[in-house]
Design a protein around this motif. Structure first.
Motif, PDB file in Angstrom:
ATOM      1  N   GLN A   1       5.278  -2.271  -0.145  1.00  0.00           N
ATOM      2  CA  GLN A   1       3.829  -2.376  -0.235  1.00  0.00           C
ATOM      3  C   GLN A   1       3.203  -2.364   1.150  1.00  0.00           C
ATOM      4  O   GLN A   1       3.877  -2.551   2.158  1.00  0.00           O
ATOM      5  CB  GLN A   1       3.429  -3.641  -0.979  1.00  0.00           C
ATOM      6  CG  GLN A   1       3.920  -4.910  -0.309  1.00  0.00           C
ATOM      7  CD  GLN A   1       3.686  -6.137  -1.174  1.00  0.00           C
ATOM      8  OE1 GLN A   1       3.238  -6.041  -2.300  1.00  0.00           O
ATOM      9  NE2 GLN A   1       3.989  -7.306  -0.637  1.00  0.00           N
ATOM     10  N   CYS A   2       1.896  -2.161   1.192  1.00  0.00           N
ATOM     11  CA  CYS A   2       1.155  -2.171   2.454  1.00  0.00           C
ATOM     12  C   CYS A   2       1.161  -3.583   3.022  1.00  0.00           C
ATOM     13  O   CYS A   2       0.938  -4.559   2.304  1.00  0.00           O
ATOM     14  CB  CYS A   2      -0.285  -1.711   2.208  1.00  0.00           C
ATOM     15  SG  CYS A   2      -1.340  -1.841   3.669  1.00  0.00           S
TER      16      CYS A   2
ATOM     17  N   CYS B   1      -2.998  -4.791   2.952  1.00  0.00           N
ATOM     18  CA  CYS B   1      -3.723  -5.032   1.695  1.00  0.00           C
ATOM     19  C   CYS B   1      -2.821  -5.356   0.520  1.00  0.00           C
ATOM     20  O   CYS B   1      -3.306  -5.670  -0.558  1.00  0.00           O
ATOM     21  CB  CYS B   1      -4.582  -3.830   1.350  1.00  0.00           C
ATOM     22  SG  CYS B   1      -3.641  -2.369   0.859  1.00  0.00           S
ATOM     23  N   ARG B   2      -1.513  -5.286   0.707  1.00  0.00           N
ATOM     24  CA  ARG B   2      -0.518  -5.535  -0.338  1.00  0.00           C
ATOM     25  C   ARG B   2      -0.584  -4.508  -1.473  1.00  0.00           C
ATOM     26  O   ARG B   2      -0.094  -4.738  -2.556  1.00  0.00           O
ATOM     27  CB  ARG B   2      -0.653  -6.938  -0.926  1.00  0.00           C
ATOM     28  CG  ARG B   2      -0.542  -8.043   0.072  1.00  0.00           C
ATOM     29  CD  ARG B   2       0.897  -8.341   0.351  1.00  0.00           C
ATOM     30  NE  ARG B   2       1.003  -9.528   1.190  1.00  0.00           N
ATOM     31  CZ  ARG B   2       1.846  -9.635   2.168  1.00  0.00           C
ATOM     32  NH1 ARG B   2       2.678  -8.666   2.416  1.00  0.00           N
ATOM     33  NH2 ARG B   2       1.898 -10.713   2.912  1.00  0.00           N
TER      34      ARG B   2
ATOM     35  N   LYS C   1       0.441  -1.232  -3.466  1.00  0.00           N
ATOM     36  CA  LYS C   1       1.712  -0.524  -3.622  1.00  0.00           C
ATOM     37  C   LYS C   1       1.501   0.983  -3.770  1.00  0.00           C
ATOM     38  O   LYS C   1       2.066   1.767  -3.026  1.00  0.00           O
ATOM     39  CB  LYS C   1       2.464  -1.038  -4.854  1.00  0.00           C
ATOM     40  CG  LYS C   1       3.168  -2.330  -4.669  1.00  0.00           C
ATOM     41  CD  LYS C   1       3.974  -2.642  -5.911  1.00  0.00           C
ATOM     42  CE  LYS C   1       4.869  -3.828  -5.681  1.00  0.00           C
ATOM     43  NZ  LYS C   1       5.741  -4.062  -6.817  1.00  0.00           N
TER      44      LYS C   1
ATOM     45  N   ASP D   1      -1.084   3.216  -3.392  1.00  0.00           N
ATOM     46  CA  ASP D   1      -1.686   4.004  -2.318  1.00  0.00           C
ATOM     47  C   ASP D   1      -0.745   4.100  -1.118  1.00  0.00           C
ATOM     48  O   ASP D   1      -0.596   5.165  -0.516  1.00  0.00           O
ATOM     49  CB  ASP D   1      -3.021   3.396  -1.881  1.00  0.00           C
ATOM     50  CG  ASP D   1      -4.097   3.537  -2.952  1.00  0.00           C
ATOM     51  OD1 ASP D   1      -3.952   4.436  -3.808  1.00  0.00           O
ATOM     52  OD2 ASP D   1      -5.058   2.749  -2.933  1.00  0.00           O
ATOM     53  N   CYS D   2      -0.100   3.005  -0.787  1.00  0.00           N
ATOM     54  CA  CYS D   2       0.804   2.978   0.359  1.00  0.00           C
ATOM     55  C   CYS D   2       2.014   3.882   0.118  1.00  0.00           C
ATOM     56  O   CYS D   2       2.407   4.654   0.993  1.00  0.00           O
ATOM     57  CB  CYS D   2       1.246   1.548   0.634  1.00  0.00           C
ATOM     58  SG  CYS D   2       2.281   1.375   2.090  1.00  0.00           S
ATOM     59  N   GLN D   3       2.575   3.816  -1.084  1.00  0.00           N
ATOM     60  CA  GLN D   3       3.741   4.644  -1.394  1.00  0.00           C
ATOM     61  C   GLN D   3       3.369   6.117  -1.423  1.00  0.00           C
ATOM     62  O   GLN D   3       4.133   6.966  -0.957  1.00  0.00           O
ATOM     63  CB  GLN D   3       4.364   4.202  -2.721  1.00  0.00           C
ATOM     64  CG  GLN D   3       5.049   2.857  -2.608  1.00  0.00           C
ATOM     65  CD  GLN D   3       5.704   2.408  -3.907  1.00  0.00           C
ATOM     66  OE1 GLN D   3       5.816   3.177  -4.851  1.00  0.00           O
ATOM     67  NE2 GLN D   3       6.124   1.147  -3.944  1.00  0.00           N
TER      68      GLN D   3
ATOM     69  N   GLU E   1       1.009   7.519   0.333  1.00  0.00           N
ATOM     70  CA  GLU E   1       0.809   7.909   1.737  1.00  0.00           C
ATOM     71  C   GLU E   1       2.150   8.134   2.440  1.00  0.00           C
ATOM     72  O   GLU E   1       2.298   9.062   3.227  1.00  0.00           O
ATOM     73  CB  GLU E   1      -0.011   6.835   2.455  1.00  0.00           C
ATOM     74  CG  GLU E   1      -0.481   7.231   3.830  1.00  0.00           C
ATOM     75  CD  GLU E   1      -1.480   8.377   3.818  1.00  0.00           C
ATOM     76  OE1 GLU E   1      -1.495   9.124   4.821  1.00  0.00           O
ATOM     77  OE2 GLU E   1      -2.231   8.542   2.844  1.00  0.00           O
TER      78      GLU E   1
END
Length: 135
Positions: free
Chosen positions: A9-10, A13-14, A16, A18-20, A22
């Motif tokens: 996770q980010c 902001c925690r 998952k 959107d971060c994955q 990206e």
């Protein structure tokens, strides 16, 4: 990555998804698996039950590692810490005894045998009562 997709996770902001997404866009592959620290082998030592008699003199003919389901060679673990054990016979415990406390726990005044708590409504010593009245 050790985290795997279920725990990655980010950090800010925690988030998952959107971060994955990206990371995938940048060409970083996140394995689809649970985290490596979340395996049974990682916690195997924590799940092991203490399995030997720690009495100063073990009387069991089969040795300290032997334990039975019930009877004189049943292994009782400390009811406070579960880090020490004893056979019933090695600590002269009768068959009706359901719990036992090791010397370390019973001697620290933290165990059930030596509770430091005073029950509600307990009578205070006269010297303690006078100290409360003066304050």
């Amino acid at each position: 990555l050790c985290a795997g997709s279920s725990a990655f996770q980010c950090m800010l902001c925690r988030g998952k998804e959107d971060c994955q997404m990206e990371m995938l866009f940048m060409g970083i592959h996140i394995p689809i698996r649970p985290p490596t620290w979340d395996t049974l082998e990682a916690f195997e030592g924590l799940m092991a039950r203490h399995g030997r008699c720690d009495a100063a003199q073990c009387l069991c003919p089969a040795g300290r590692e032997q334990a039975e389901e019930e009877g004189p060679w049943q292994l009782l673990l400390c009811s406070s810490c579960a880090a020490e054990g004893t056979h019933r016979s090695c600590s002269s415990l009768c068959d009706s005894t359901e719990s036992w406390e090791c010397q370390g726990c019973a001697g620290l005044s933290t165990g059930k045998k030596h509770s430091p708590w005073v029950p509600l409504g307990a009578v205070l010593a006269p010297s303690a009562q006078s100290g409360l009245a003066e304050g």
